[in-house]
Design an enzyme around this catalytic site. Structure first.
Site, mmCIF file in Angstrom:
data_model
loop_
_atom_site.group_PDB
_atom_site.id
_atom_site.type_symbol
_atom_site.label_atom_id
_atom_site.label_comp_id
_atom_site.label_asym_id
_atom_site.label_seq_id
_atom_site.Cartn_x
_atom_site.Cartn_y
_atom_site.Cartn_z
ATOM 1 N N HIS A 186 0.193 1.568 -1.949
ATOM 2 C CA HIS A 186 0.444 0.196 -2.399
ATOM 3 C C HIS A 186 0.966 -0.617 -1.220
ATOM 4 C CE1 HIS A 186 4.348 2.135 -2.853
ATOM 5 N NE2 HIS A 186 4.932 0.964 -3.034
ATOM 6 N N HIS A 188 3.932 0.599 -11.426
ATOM 7 C CA HIS A 188 4.917 0.118 -10.449
ATOM 8 C C HIS A 188 4.961 -1.410 -10.524
ATOM 9 C CE1 HIS A 188 7.651 0.615 -7.184
ATOM 10 N NE2 HIS A 188 6.876 0.081 -6.267
ATOM 11 N N ASP A 193 7.635 -0.818 2.874
ATOM 12 C CA ASP A 193 8.042 0.505 3.328
ATOM 13 C C ASP A 193 6.894 1.506 3.315
ATOM 14 O OD1 ASP A 193 8.263 0.189 0.488
ATOM 15 O OD2 ASP A 193 9.388 2.065 0.346
#
Length: 309
Positions: free
Chosen positions: A63, A140, A67
């Site tokens: 995704h 998510h 990070d």
């Protein structure tokens, strides 16, 4: 086939751990390695490992949170300077191509090798004669995907003693039998592969998930996996925080491994509140109380993908 974790922290790097990146080392199988996610400073982590960017064949992005992708522009632009001249393919969600193109354009970076970016929304994202990579959408805050890497079954080993009894010596006939072809022995008899081949070698399955809450697609991707890599951002006493931030706890990861029939589980993507291995031990204890064959990811440690029968 083995995994090497180049970053195991969630959100931001710490003095102890870098942010997410995982190398799937397949040097015996493909003479290459694949990268799953590319957080900030991933190329620095590669320099600290035995990996070489010249052997990097594919990158799979789960995704577009920083990070997981902030290390991409630097790694892509540096690869050629480290001997990377072969084609590199990057897979990931819609928007990935724009992110890469804009980053490289504005920094005036030159790519001296063939770079292909393939955006997807799940399904079979790659397949060749050796392996299939399937992806499904997880749960998510933004679209996040998991990947199921499934080796195809291989023919069993040739029985050299039986071959000698049939008067065959090493040569092209061996290859034909391994490919499933029958051999005319020239005496009116035919030798079939089943006569001289052992049991097929079952392909291994590795499931590597992006950030997610518990969801059905986690189970689908991890079904009968030899190794499942699952985020465990929080201990279970923070399950409400995990839910609110669209993450999982260590116990939820273990429950997914049980439900999917996975053989081994590795936890990763730890909140920076757990500063070192001593503080991570309670997460491991929680998970092992549900699924005993659980390990904690440690950066630069090699985890073999075992073939379970």
């Amino acid at each position: 086939m083995e995994l090497e974790f180049l970053g195991t922290n969630a959100g931001v790097p710490s003095l102890q751990r870098n942010v997410t990146s995982i190398a799937l080392r397949m040097f015996e199988e493909r003479r290459a390695f694949w990268l799953f996610d590319c957080g900030e400073a991933t190329q620095h982590q590669i320099l600290r490992s035995s990996l070489k960017l010249s052997k990097l064949e594919k990158i799979f992005i789960t995704h577009l949170h920083g990070d997981h992708i902030f290390g991409l522009p630097g790694l892509l632009s540096s690869r050629a300077y480290q001997g990377g001249t072969t084609k590199l393919t990057v897979y990931g969600p819609p928007g990935l191509k724009q992110y890469i193109e804009v980053s490289l354009m504005l920094s005036q970076s030159r790519i001296e090798y063939e770079l292909e970016v393939i955006e997807h929304t799940g399904g079979i994202v790659f397949e060749d004669e050796d392996v299939t990579v399937e992806s499904l959408l997880l749960d998510h805050r933004i679209d996040s995907y998991g990947y199921r890497i499934a080796e195809k079954d291989k023919p069993g080993s040739l029985d050299l003693k039986r071959l000698a009894e049939y008067g065959l010596k090493p040569g092209p006939a061996y290859g034909r039998l391994k490919r499933g072809e029958s051999i005319d022995l020239g005496n009116g008899k035919t030798l079939h592969p089943d006569d001289v081949l052992g049991q097929p070698k079952k392909g291994r399955i590795v499931t590597i998930l992006g950030d997610t809450r518990p969801c059905d697609n986690v189970i689908e991707l991890a079904r009968d996996a030899d190794l499942l890599v699952h985020e465990a951002t929080f201990m279970h006493d923070l399950k409400e925080s995990a839910y609110n931030y669209h993450h999982c706890t260590s116990i939820q990861a273990a429950e997914a491994a049980v439900a999917a029939g996975a053989k081994e589980l590795i936890l990763t993507h730890f909140s920076s509140r757990y500063k070192d291995q001593e503080h991570l031990q309670p997460l491991l204890d929680e998970a092992q109380s549900v699924f005993p064959k659980t390990l904690l990811a440690e950066e630069f440690m090699l985890f073999p993908v075992l073939r379970h029968t």
